[in-house]
Design a protein around this motif. Structure first.
Motif, PDB file in Angstrom:
ATOM      1  N   CYS A 119      -0.908  -1.209   4.649  1.00 30.12           N
ATOM      2  CA  CYS A 119      -1.371  -1.712   3.548  1.00 30.12           C
ATOM      3  C   CYS A 119       0.548  -1.609   3.125  1.00 30.12           C
ATOM      4  O   CYS A 119       0.835  -1.983   1.786  1.00 30.12           O
ATOM      5  CB  CYS A 119      -1.687  -0.337   2.480  1.00 30.12           C
ATOM      6  SG  CYS A 119      -0.979   1.396   2.918  1.00 30.12           S
ATOM      7  N   GLY A 159      -4.399   9.972   7.903  1.00 32.23           N
ATOM      8  CA  GLY A 159      -3.790  10.147   6.785  1.00 32.23           C
ATOM      9  C   GLY A 159      -3.395  10.735   5.712  1.00 32.23           C
ATOM     10  O   GLY A 159      -3.561  10.658   4.777  1.00 32.23           O
ATOM     11  N   LEU A 201      -3.681  11.740  -2.827  1.00 28.82           N
ATOM     12  CA  LEU A 201      -4.903  10.418  -3.134  1.00 28.82           C
ATOM     13  C   LEU A 201      -4.597   9.648  -4.122  1.00 28.82           C
ATOM     14  O   LEU A 201      -3.869  10.443  -5.242  1.00 28.82           O
ATOM     15  CB  LEU A 201      -6.148  11.400  -3.406  1.00 28.82           C
ATOM     16  CG  LEU A 201      -6.762  12.344  -2.041  1.00 28.82           C
ATOM     17  CD1 LEU A 201      -7.594  13.318  -2.963  1.00 28.82           C
ATOM     18  CD2 LEU A 201      -6.798  11.199  -0.670  1.00 28.82           C
ATOM     19  N   PRO A 202      -5.223   8.850  -4.965  1.00 27.84           N
ATOM     20  CA  PRO A 202      -4.826   7.863  -6.013  1.00 27.84           C
ATOM     21  C   PRO A 202      -5.528   9.174  -7.698  1.00 27.84           C
ATOM     22  O   PRO A 202      -6.527   9.871  -6.878  1.00 27.84           O
ATOM     23  CB  PRO A 202      -5.933   6.241  -5.730  1.00 27.84           C
ATOM     24  CG  PRO A 202      -5.977   6.627  -4.515  1.00 27.84           C
ATOM     25  CD  PRO A 202      -5.959   8.346  -3.507  1.00 27.84           C
ATOM     26  N   THR A 261      -8.909   5.168  -9.884  1.00 25.60           N
ATOM     27  CA  THR A 261      -8.469   4.154  -9.596  1.00 25.60           C
ATOM     28  C   THR A 261      -9.533   2.952  -8.408  1.00 25.60           C
ATOM     29  O   THR A 261     -10.227   4.275  -8.339  1.00 25.60           O
ATOM     30  CB  THR A 261      -7.427   4.816  -8.435  1.00 25.60           C
ATOM     31  OG1 THR A 261      -6.008   4.924  -9.008  1.00 25.60           O
ATOM     32  CG2 THR A 261      -5.970   3.468  -7.278  1.00 25.60           C
ATOM     33  N   LEU A 299     -10.753   1.828  -5.416  1.00 26.65           N
ATOM     34  CA  LEU A 299      -9.823   2.291  -4.343  1.00 26.65           C
ATOM     35  C   LEU A 299     -10.687   0.942  -3.342  1.00 26.65           C
ATOM     36  O   LEU A 299      -9.879   0.853  -1.826  1.00 26.65           O
ATOM     37  CB  LEU A 299     -11.311   3.291  -3.440  1.00 26.65           C
ATOM     38  CG  LEU A 299     -11.050   4.525  -4.712  1.00 26.65           C
ATOM     39  CD1 LEU A 299     -11.718   5.455  -3.616  1.00 26.65           C
ATOM     40  CD2 LEU A 299      -9.277   4.897  -4.292  1.00 26.65           C
ATOM     41  N   PRO A 352      -6.078  -3.035  -1.739  1.00 26.38           N
ATOM     42  CA  PRO A 352      -5.211  -2.554  -0.866  1.00 26.38           C
ATOM     43  C   PRO A 352      -3.671  -1.818  -2.000  1.00 26.38           C
ATOM     44  O   PRO A 352      -2.940  -1.554  -1.143  1.00 26.38           O
ATOM     45  CB  PRO A 352      -5.084  -3.341   0.204  1.00 26.38           C
ATOM     46  CG  PRO A 352      -6.324  -4.053   0.017  1.00 26.38           C
ATOM     47  CD  PRO A 352      -6.613  -4.058  -0.939  1.00 26.38           C
ATOM     48  N   PHE A 379      -2.590   1.376  -2.713  1.00 26.10           N
ATOM     49  CA  PHE A 379      -2.561   2.711  -1.960  1.00 26.10           C
ATOM     50  C   PHE A 379      -1.288   2.213  -1.017  1.00 26.10           C
ATOM     51  O   PHE A 379      -0.529   3.334  -1.168  1.00 26.10           O
ATOM     52  CB  PHE A 379      -3.387   2.306  -0.509  1.00 26.10           C
ATOM     53  CG  PHE A 379      -4.559   3.121  -0.738  1.00 26.10           C
ATOM     54  CD1 PHE A 379      -5.308   4.131  -0.129  1.00 26.10           C
ATOM     55  CD2 PHE A 379      -5.492   2.292  -1.006  1.00 26.10           C
ATOM     56  CE1 PHE A 379      -6.619   5.318  -0.091  1.00 26.10           C
ATOM     57  CE2 PHE A 379      -6.891   3.104  -1.063  1.00 26.10           C
ATOM     58  CZ  PHE A 379      -7.363   4.385  -1.319  1.00 26.10           C
ATOM     59  N   ILE A 381       1.008   4.003  -3.828  1.00 27.23           N
ATOM     60  CA  ILE A 381       0.715   5.458  -3.198  1.00 27.23           C
ATOM     61  C   ILE A 381       1.947   5.756  -2.508  1.00 27.23           C
ATOM     62  O   ILE A 381       3.171   6.353  -2.921  1.00 27.23           O
ATOM     63  CB  ILE A 381      -0.441   6.258  -3.146  1.00 27.23           C
ATOM     64  CG1 ILE A 381      -1.511   5.626  -4.036  1.00 27.23           C
ATOM     65  CG2 ILE A 381       0.081   7.672  -2.351  1.00 27.23           C
ATOM     66  CD1 ILE A 381      -3.177   6.391  -3.893  1.00 27.23           C
TER      67      ILE A 381
END
Length: 344
Positions: free
Chosen positions: A154, A266, A285-286, A290, A292, A295, A298, A301
């Motif tokens: 990502c 992850g 985590l988002p 969000t 999901l 991409p 992520f 983030i």
């Protein structure tokens, strides 16, 4: 980080320095996809100094030590996420044009300006602080290992992955040196933890395993041919009397279709062998709601957790005495986030 500064109760954006000519002269809000802020991007260091900020945050991939020096000697603190945590890496692997150590040059600039320099991020950065704080209830420590176990696909920075060697044939003899060159800053995270543990290291050793793509992989923004580098497991190990005591591991995959492959979690993992032993996962985590399937969410983030340790530390950095700080020097509140401000 421009977006985050706008919502941060401690901070106000008063200037923006850009290296890309197309951004210079544009409103900072427009550049960041926000409403106009009235702050116009400049390519001039003089303009930044004239804005008289308390702090300049620097979020480029690589440091600009000449810029740091000018800003620090002007009495402006610097907080950065670029390739820095203790200074050991820059001193050892990136000689300053003056022949002096980078830390010496920046420390002298801090002394001239009465300013403070602090480097942080997620990893290296907060990840090592987690390793240290998790040890607070452990006796007779034998080993501390922090692991970044992530899918890196990502992070849409082709230049980064070209430099590291992803996509080159797995038997390309230049890959190990490329991996070490562009990850050597993680040795600094080992030195930082050892410093907090009061541990004198004999060496920080580098080792690696490479994962070869088992088929052609097209990520849309990057292509990994069959037989090319698509994953790795890197270790930086702080050695004492021949034994690894403090370690930073990088478990990266661009694709799961590699041999060997690793069970990427992850998250960030802290493992401490001692009495008692510790195993902790730091999962990011988002925010709720969000999409999901996007991409970019992520990727965002990753940028957020790298930049916010710098922004949240600013108040403590401003209050600190002049000189170079590491995370070992900050008070606990220097790692505290901020609650959402309620509209009135």
């Amino acid at each position: 980080m421009i977006k985050r500064i706008g919502n941060h109760p401690d901070l106000e954006l008063v200037g923006l320095h850009c290296y890309t000519p197309e951004k210079i002269g544009r409103d900072a809000g427009e550049i960041a996809g926000l409403p106009p802020s009235g702050v116009i991007a400049t390519g001039s260091v003089e303009d930044i100094i004239a804005a008289a900020p308390d702090v300049m945050t620097f979020h480029g991939v690589f440091p600009d030590e000449a810029l740091y020096e000018r800003v620090l000697e002007a009495g402006i603190n610097v907080v950065t996420t670029a390739d820095w945590i203790t200074g050991h890496h820059r001193d050892q692997n990136h000689p300053h044009p003056s022949g002096k150590k980078v830390t010496e040059v920046l420390r002298a600039a801090c002394e001239r300006g009465g300013s403070t320099f602090y480097g942080t991020g997620m990893n290296p950065g907060l990840c090592q602080i987690l390793g240290i704080t998790h040890s607070c209830d452990v006796a007779d420590i034998e080993n501390v290992t922090v692991i970044e176990s992530v899918d890196v696909s990502c992070h849409h920075s082709a230049e980064t992955w070209i430099a590291v060697g992803y996509g080159r044939p797995i038997d390309d003899p230049t890959i190990p040196a490329s991996l070490e060159k562009f990850t050597r800053v993680f040795a600094d995270s080992v030195y930082l933890m050892a410093d907090c543990f009061g541990l004198e290291l004999d060496d920080v050793a580098f080792s690696y395993e490479l994962g070869s793509c088992t088929r052609d992989v097209d990520l849309g923004w990057y292509v990994l041919p069959k037989g090319s580098l698509g994953a790795n497991y890197i270790k930086y190990q702080g050695i004492v009397d021949g034994e690894p005591k403090v370690e930073a591991h990088l478990e990266w995959q661009m694709t799961p279709h590699t041999d060997p492959k690793w069970n990427v979690k992850g998250c960030y993992i802290t493992k401490i062998t001692g009495d008692p032993s510790i195993y902790s996962k730091h999962m990011i985590l988002p925010k709720p709601g969000t999409d999901l399937s996007d991409p970019a969410a992520f990727a965002s983030i990753g940028m957020t957790v790298t930049g916010l340790p710098a922004l949240n530390a600013i108040r403590s950095v401003v209050a600190a005495p002049p000189g170079i700080l590491t995370s070992a020097d900050l008070p606990l509140r220097g790692f505290g986030g901020r609650f959402k401000q309620q509209s009135r």
